[in-house]
Scaffold this motif. Structure first.
Motif, PDB file in Angstrom:
ATOM      1  N   TRP A   1       0.870  -1.189   0.000  1.00 23.98           N
ATOM      2  CA  TRP A   1       0.000   0.000   0.000  1.00 23.98           C
ATOM      3  C   TRP A   1       0.898   1.226   0.000  1.00 23.98           C
ATOM      4  CZ3 TRP A   1      -4.935   0.254  -1.164  1.00 23.98           C
ATOM      5  CH2 TRP A   1      -5.657   1.412  -0.907  1.00 23.98           C
TER       6      TRP A   1
ATOM      7  N   ALA B   1      -5.423   3.803  -7.831  1.00 29.20           N
ATOM      8  CA  ALA B   1      -6.360   2.963  -7.082  1.00 29.20           C
ATOM      9  C   ALA B   1      -7.367   2.272  -7.986  1.00 29.20           C
ATOM     10  CB  ALA B   1      -7.075   3.800  -6.026  1.00 29.20           C
TER      11      ALA B   1
ATOM     12  N   LEU C   1     -10.356  -3.691  -5.396  1.00 28.97           N
ATOM     13  CA  LEU C   1     -10.442  -2.627  -4.387  1.00 28.97           C
ATOM     14  C   LEU C   1     -11.829  -1.991  -4.469  1.00 28.97           C
ATOM     15  CD1 LEU C   1      -8.905  -0.932  -2.241  1.00 28.97           C
ATOM     16  CD2 LEU C   1      -8.232   0.606  -4.094  1.00 28.97           C
TER      17      LEU C   1
ATOM     18  N   LEU D   1     -12.365   0.804   2.793  1.00 30.26           N
ATOM     19  CA  LEU D   1     -12.124   0.100   1.533  1.00 30.26           C
ATOM     20  C   LEU D   1     -11.726  -1.333   1.829  1.00 30.26           C
ATOM     21  CD1 LEU D   1     -10.045   2.734  -0.497  1.00 30.26           C
ATOM     22  CD2 LEU D   1     -12.495   2.241  -0.689  1.00 30.26           C
TER      23      LEU D   1
ATOM     24  N   ALA E   1     -10.082  -4.910   0.305  1.00 33.31           N
ATOM     25  CA  ALA E   1      -9.159  -5.300  -0.761  1.00 33.31           C
ATOM     26  C   ALA E   1      -8.507  -6.636  -0.441  1.00 33.31           C
ATOM     27  CB  ALA E   1      -8.079  -4.237  -0.948  1.00 33.31           C
TER      28      ALA E   1
END
Length: 310
Positions: free
Chosen positions: A45, A97, A103, A116, A118
């Motif tokens: 990330w 993104a 996502l 979010l 993911a």
């Protein structure tokens, strides 16, 4: 050629160069297992890293590599694990993104509030760093423990500087600053998904990453703090914050305390510097809290700077 620095950035850069046919030596002050990279929670990330305009592509290139490596988790240390980023909105992220598979906003019941969901690479650095070293030596590279005090004095036609926080004194570059991160490793009470609740400007991000050696709880982001000594009071607050989100964490047996210093900079330095005698010094440092996230993308850029196409 010589790559200076044996963390995830240095080893990944060396692998890319060696697999392009270059004769590579890595000079590292200490083994990879004692670098900042070894302490990383290591969820893919883009966190605390600039410039955003470039970070997205570096991150996505690395994501593609990790997705392939996740097919061999026992060997590479890379797994694809589901989890939730609490307090994060899609419209707060960069264009990258939209290209992250799966996502999406969290559904009701998955998180209280905006979040979010993911399925992202989560890397066990205790396995990944030795795997990188093995891949490097398999491609003909050599890793040597050597202390470098002058980058320009390294006897090689091309030198790649991947020294992270060490670049502050070695370059010297006072723009490189530590951002201290403290973690607590606890016995996993059965948590299989990761979670984060991160304010980019906060010194108290909250996260829990299930790794093979235990559940990693974090954390801190203390700018200009050089202390490598775990603070018991901070550790207690970390566990409390994580338990507030996942109550089963409360009372989990503590296995270890870890501290690492992220090599922060206003922007990653990824550029070529010409040295006397036709030699070259390529800089690849200042990756903040996202060294693992951008490692392969930055390694490829550094390799291209080291040996530009003619």
């Amino acid at each position: 050629m010589v790559v200076v620095g044996g963390g995830v950035i240095g080893l990944t850069t060396a692998v890319v160069l060696a697999e392009r046919g270059r004769r590579v030596r890595v000079w590292t002050r200490e083994p990879a297992e004692r670098t900042t990279s070894a302490v990383a929670g290591a969820l893919w990330w883009p966190y605390r890293i600039e410039p955003e305009s470039l970070v997205g592509e570096w991150s996505l290139e690395s994501l593609a590599v990790y997705e392939e490596l996740a097919g061999r988790p026992d060997e590479t240390g890379v797994r694809l694990v589901e989890g939730v980023h609490g307090g994060t909105r899609l419209d707060s992220l960069g264009p990258w993104a939209a290209r992250v598979p799966g996502l999406r906003p969290a559904h009701a019941g998955e998180w209280a509030g905006t979040a979010l969901w993911a399925r992202l690479p989560l890397i066990d650095m205790s396995a990944h760093l030795p795997w990188l070293r093995k891949r490097l030596t398999g491609a003909g590279g050599i890793v040597e423990e050597r202390v470098v005090t002058d980058l320009t004095a390294v006897d090689a036609a091309v030198v790649v500087n991947c020294t992270g926080l060490g670049a502050r004194e070695l370059v010297p570059d006072p723009a490189v600053r530590p951002v201290r991160g403290q973690l607590v490793v606890v016995e996993n009470p059965g948590i299989a998904t990761w979670l984060t609740s991160v304010d980019p400007v906060s010194q108290s991000p909250t996260y829990a990453f299930p790794q093979p050696g235990g559940l990693l709880l974090g954390g801190t982001a203390e700018e200009d703090d050089w202390s490598l000594t775990p603070d018991p009071a901070v550790a207690e607050r970390i566990v409390e914050r994580c338990a507030a989100v996942r109550p089963e964490i409360a009372g989990a047996r503590v296995l270890a305390h870890r501290v690492g210093l992220r090599p922060a900079r206003h922007a990653v330095r990824l550029e070529r510097e010409e040295l006397p005698g036709g030699r070259a010094l390529v800089h690849n440092y200042g990756h903040g809290g996202a060294g693992v996230t951008v490692a392969w993308g930055c390694a490829r850029r550094a390799a291209g700077l080291a040996y530009p196409a003619t």
